[in-house]
Design a protein around this motif. Structure first.
Motif, PDB file in Angstrom:
ATOM      1  N   SER A  68       0.830  -1.210   0.000  1.00 35.62           N
ATOM      2  CA  SER A  68       0.000   0.000   0.000  1.00 35.62           C
ATOM      3  C   SER A  68       0.862   1.258   0.000  1.00 35.62           C
ATOM      4  O   SER A  68       0.486   2.277  -0.594  1.00 35.62           O
ATOM      5  CB  SER A  68      -0.929  -0.004   1.215  1.00 35.62           C
ATOM      6  N   THR A  69       2.032   1.191   0.622  1.00 38.99           N
ATOM      7  CA  THR A  69       2.917   2.364   0.663  1.00 38.99           C
ATOM      8  C   THR A  69       3.383   2.752  -0.732  1.00 38.99           C
ATOM      9  O   THR A  69       3.312   3.922  -1.120  1.00 38.99           O
ATOM     10  CB  THR A  69       4.136   2.068   1.556  1.00 38.99           C
ATOM     11  N   TRP A  70       3.845   1.781  -1.509  1.00 37.81           N
ATOM     12  CA  TRP A  70       4.334   2.093  -2.848  1.00 37.81           C
ATOM     13  C   TRP A  70       3.207   2.520  -3.776  1.00 37.81           C
ATOM     14  O   TRP A  70       3.390   3.400  -4.631  1.00 37.81           O
ATOM     15  CB  TRP A  70       5.086   0.890  -3.423  1.00 37.81           C
ATOM     16  N   ILE A  71       2.040   1.911  -3.634  1.00 29.22           N
ATOM     17  CA  ILE A  71       0.902   2.311  -4.464  1.00 29.22           C
ATOM     18  C   ILE A  71       0.493   3.742  -4.150  1.00 29.22           C
ATOM     19  O   ILE A  71       0.223   4.551  -5.059  1.00 29.22           O
ATOM     20  CB  ILE A  71      -0.275   1.345  -4.260  1.00 29.22           C
ATOM     21  N   ILE A  72       0.440   4.092  -2.871  1.00 36.44           N
ATOM     22  CA  ILE A  72       0.089   5.463  -2.492  1.00 36.44           C
ATOM     23  C   ILE A  72       1.158   6.436  -2.969  1.00 36.44           C
ATOM     24  O   ILE A  72       0.859   7.564  -3.388  1.00 36.44           O
ATOM     25  CB  ILE A  72      -0.096   5.559  -0.972  1.00 36.44           C
ATOM     26  N   ALA A  73       2.426   6.027  -2.942  1.00 35.91           N
ATOM     27  CA  ALA A  73       3.495   6.903  -3.421  1.00 35.91           C
ATOM     28  C   ALA A  73       3.327   7.203  -4.910  1.00 35.91           C
ATOM     29  O   ALA A  73       3.457   8.358  -5.343  1.00 35.91           O
ATOM     30  CB  ALA A  73       4.858   6.259  -3.160  1.00 35.91           C
ATOM     31  N   ALA A  74       3.020   6.173  -5.704  1.00 37.24           N
ATOM     32  CA  ALA A  74       2.832   6.372  -7.138  1.00 37.24           C
ATOM     33  C   ALA A  74       1.618   7.251  -7.418  1.00 37.24           C
ATOM     34  O   ALA A  74       1.679   8.186  -8.229  1.00 37.24           O
ATOM     35  CB  ALA A  74       2.689   5.024  -7.840  1.00 37.24           C
ATOM     36  N   ASN A  75       0.506   6.959  -6.738  1.00 38.81           N
ATOM     37  CA  ASN A  75      -0.699   7.741  -6.981  1.00 38.81           C
ATOM     38  C   ASN A  75      -0.569   9.166  -6.467  1.00 38.81           C
ATOM     39  O   ASN A  75      -1.077  10.110  -7.096  1.00 38.81           O
ATOM     40  CB  ASN A  75      -1.904   7.055  -6.336  1.00 38.81           C
ATOM     41  N   SER A  76       0.112   9.342  -5.345  1.00 38.94           N
ATOM     42  CA  SER A  76       0.301  10.694  -4.811  1.00 38.94           C
ATOM     43  C   SER A  76       1.162  11.538  -5.738  1.00 38.94           C
ATOM     44  O   SER A  76       0.938  12.746  -5.881  1.00 38.94           O
ATOM     45  CB  SER A  76       0.932  10.627  -3.419  1.00 38.94           C
ATOM     46  N   TRP A  77       2.154  10.921  -6.387  1.00 37.39           N
ATOM     47  CA  TRP A  77       2.954  11.673  -7.355  1.00 37.39           C
ATOM     48  C   TRP A  77       2.094  12.136  -8.517  1.00 37.39           C
ATOM     49  O   TRP A  77       2.292  13.227  -9.048  1.00 37.39           O
ATOM     50  CB  TRP A  77       4.103  10.813  -7.869  1.00 37.39           C
ATOM     51  N   MET A  78       1.123  11.322  -8.922  1.00 33.82           N
ATOM     52  CA  MET A  78       0.207  11.734  -9.980  1.00 33.82           C
ATOM     53  C   MET A  78      -0.689  12.886  -9.515  1.00 33.82           C
ATOM     54  O   MET A  78      -1.109  13.717 -10.325  1.00 33.82           O
ATOM     55  CB  MET A  78      -0.649  10.550 -10.428  1.00 33.82           C
ATOM     56  N   GLN A  79      -0.977  12.936  -8.233  1.00 37.29           N
ATOM     57  CA  GLN A  79      -1.802  14.015  -7.697  1.00 37.29           C
ATOM     58  C   GLN A  79      -1.006  15.310  -7.543  1.00 37.29           C
ATOM     59  O   GLN A  79      -1.476  16.388  -7.927  1.00 37.29           O
ATOM     60  CB  GLN A  79      -2.388  13.606  -6.327  1.00 37.29           C
ATOM     61  N   THR A  80       0.173  15.204  -6.980  1.00 40.96           N
ATOM     62  CA  THR A  80       1.023  16.385  -6.749  1.00 40.96           C
ATOM     63  C   THR A  80       2.432  16.065  -7.234  1.00 40.96           C
ATOM     64  O   THR A  80       3.319  15.762  -6.410  1.00 40.96           O
ATOM     65  CB  THR A  80       1.038  16.767  -5.257  1.00 40.96           C
ATOM     66  N   PRO A  81       2.682  16.072  -8.535  1.00 43.66           N
ATOM     67  CA  PRO A  81       3.993  15.675  -9.078  1.00 43.66           C
ATOM     68  C   PRO A  81       5.111  16.605  -8.609  1.00 43.66           C
ATOM     69  O   PRO A  81       4.955  17.817  -8.551  1.00 43.66           O
ATOM     70  CB  PRO A  81       3.791  15.758 -10.593  1.00 43.66           C
TER      71      PRO A  81
END
Length: 475
Positions: free
Chosen positions: A140-153
């Motif tokens: 879940s940590t890596w998935i949230i990291a990838a998605n969060s970068w898409m939200q606030t690159p």
């Protein structure tokens, strides 16, 4: 529907189906670690009974979640090939780290967790259970990291149309990740807590396995009572740190098209094309109060502040947030009521409360799904916010083929979801009685080996004759 619409629907259906299972299994893996640790420390059979029962539900959900997660990766390369080519230097290593860390850890210890009970030492069982839960957290940590970068690159540069990392610390620990990761972790723990509490309440309503049900429900509602206030704070912090980067998402969440409304729109039927609400229910001044202004003078922004081409779909964003928010309020009230009943020593005699808790079983799952709809729909029309539009990231496929796959995936996911629900119901009906380590199966439940059982000897037995000292010495 256009190719873009079909591709978005296909990915959304897959993600929503997949997220249903981590919403249960991530928190349930931690619950299993706690339960087995308590059994190892205290030796009480009820904890082992809890571990065995909830492990069954965890195992099937874990397997389905892994399969659905693999489908997401394939869809990112097939339906969103342009996105994969442009963001590959950043998203690729992050997903790779999930495989190297999370999947390897889970695969290395899941076998001991599922089949080691009674075959390995208690310490080995406990460590294996903890490591599986660590693997789910890492995933879940890596998935949230990838998605969060898409939200606030952050931490990147664009070279020949590709996003290349310049600072991995800023890529991973981007502005929204700091708050979204603990928010998501608390969310899955709360979701699993209400899932456990709801099923346990069913046994209390039926009057079955009361020791198991009371212990499971007490632990689950206790965790929920501790985490719900923290979760509300984390959710407010996510809004405070992410929404300033995405004002259009904030505008869609509020449900206002024009500026000046100080109330809170509780119900709305938006018309995206006409930029107005067909119908709405507004609570005066509540929006200003939520913004920490008790003077009722702080107005909520309207979506017309954003150009029409950059506006997210208000209906999906608005209702996704309302589902998450109202489910959170419901769970907070339930946890609060449970705490009051516990203090008054009425938690196990409040039958109406048990029936109510039973209906809150899917509340945490609905809250997580609502939160993901809010995050993803509110980011549109950007797939990487402010940098890459969703329409520019889709693969050029034949719409008919995508439509066929959308229908196929939808039918398949529906069958799998129904099968999982049926499995849970069947497991509930069988009950945790079979998992009681102190209970032996009755003779009629023994497997038939094809041999006839010997008839019981009903003849009176002779009492043994006392032996003298010489006879004893001879024996």
């Amino acid at each position: 529907m256009s190719l873009l619409d079909l591709s978005r629907w296909q990915f959304a259906i897959t993600v929503m189906f997949h997220m249903t299972f981590p919403a249960i299994t991530v928190g349930l893996s931690i619950f299993l670690s706690v339960v087995y640790g308590m059994y190892w420390r205290t030796g009480k059979a009820v904890y082992l009974q809890m571990f065995r029962f909830w492990r069954r539900i965890f195992a099937v959900g874990f397997a389905i979640g892994v399969v659905a997660g693999a489908v997401i990766t394939f869809q990112m390369g097939l339906n969103w090939g342009v996105y994969g080519a442009k963001t590959g230097p950043i998203i690729g290593p992050i997903i790779g780290m999930e495989v190297v860390t999370a999947f390897f850890v889970e695969a290395g210890f899941i076998g001991v967790l599922l089949y080691g009970d009674g075959r390995v030492r208690k310490g080995t069982m406990f460590v294996s259970t903890v490591m599986v839960s660590v693997g789910t957290i890492l995933s879940s940590t890596w998935i949230i990291a990838a998605n969060s970068w898409m939200q606030t690159p952050a931490g990147f540069k664009v070279v020949h149309g590709q996003f290349e990392p310049t600072d991995w610390m800023r890529v991973i620990f981007n502005p929204s990740f700091i708050w979204r990761w603990p928010h998501m972790l608390a969310g899955v723990l709360i979701s699993a807590s209400f899932f456990v509490a709801g099923i346990s309440a069913w046994y209390l309503v039926k009057g079955r396995a009361k020791g198991f049900a009371r212990c499971s429900m007490s632990l689950a509602l206790g965790i929920a009572a501790l985490l719900m206030p923290v979760q509300l704070y984390l959710g407010d912090s996510v809004a405070g740190h992410e929404l300033p980067y995405q004002l259009s998402k904030l505008e869609a969440i509020e449900g206002n098209w024009d500026n000046g409304n100080t109330g809170f729109v509780l119900f709305s039927v938006p018309d995206q094309q006409a930029a107005r609400n067909i119908a709405e229910l507004d609570i005066p001044c509540l929006g200003s109060y939520i913004a920490k202004d008790l003077t009722c003078k702080t107005a909520m922004p309207g979506l017309k502040l954003t150009p029409a081409a950059d506006r997210p779909d208000m209906a999906a964003t608005f209702w996704g947030f309302r589902v998450m928010f109202l489910a959170a309020v419901l769970m907070f009230g339930t946890a609060f009521a449970a705490t009051v009943l516990r203090i008054r020593n009425r938690l196990w005699t409040a039958c109406r409360f048990h029936r109510f808790v039973l209906w809150t079983t899917p509340a945490g799952i609905l809250a997580i799904l609502g939160g993901w709809v809010t995050a993803e729909a509110g980011r549109q029309p950007w797939i990487v916010f402010g940098q890459l539009r969703t329409s520019d990231a889709v693969s050029r496929l034949a719409p008919g083929e995508v439509l066929f796959s959308v229908i196929g995936f939808s039918v398949l996911y529906l069958i799998m979801l129904v099968a999982y629900v049926v499995y849970i119901v069947r497991t509930m009906r069988i009950g945790p009685e079979r998992d009681d380590p102190g209970q032996q199966p009755p003779p009629e439940d023994l497997p038939d080996t094809g041999r006839s059982r010997p008839a019981e000897d009903t003849a009176p037995r002779e009492l043994p004759v006392p032996l003298g000292s010489r006879e004893v010495a001879a024996r």
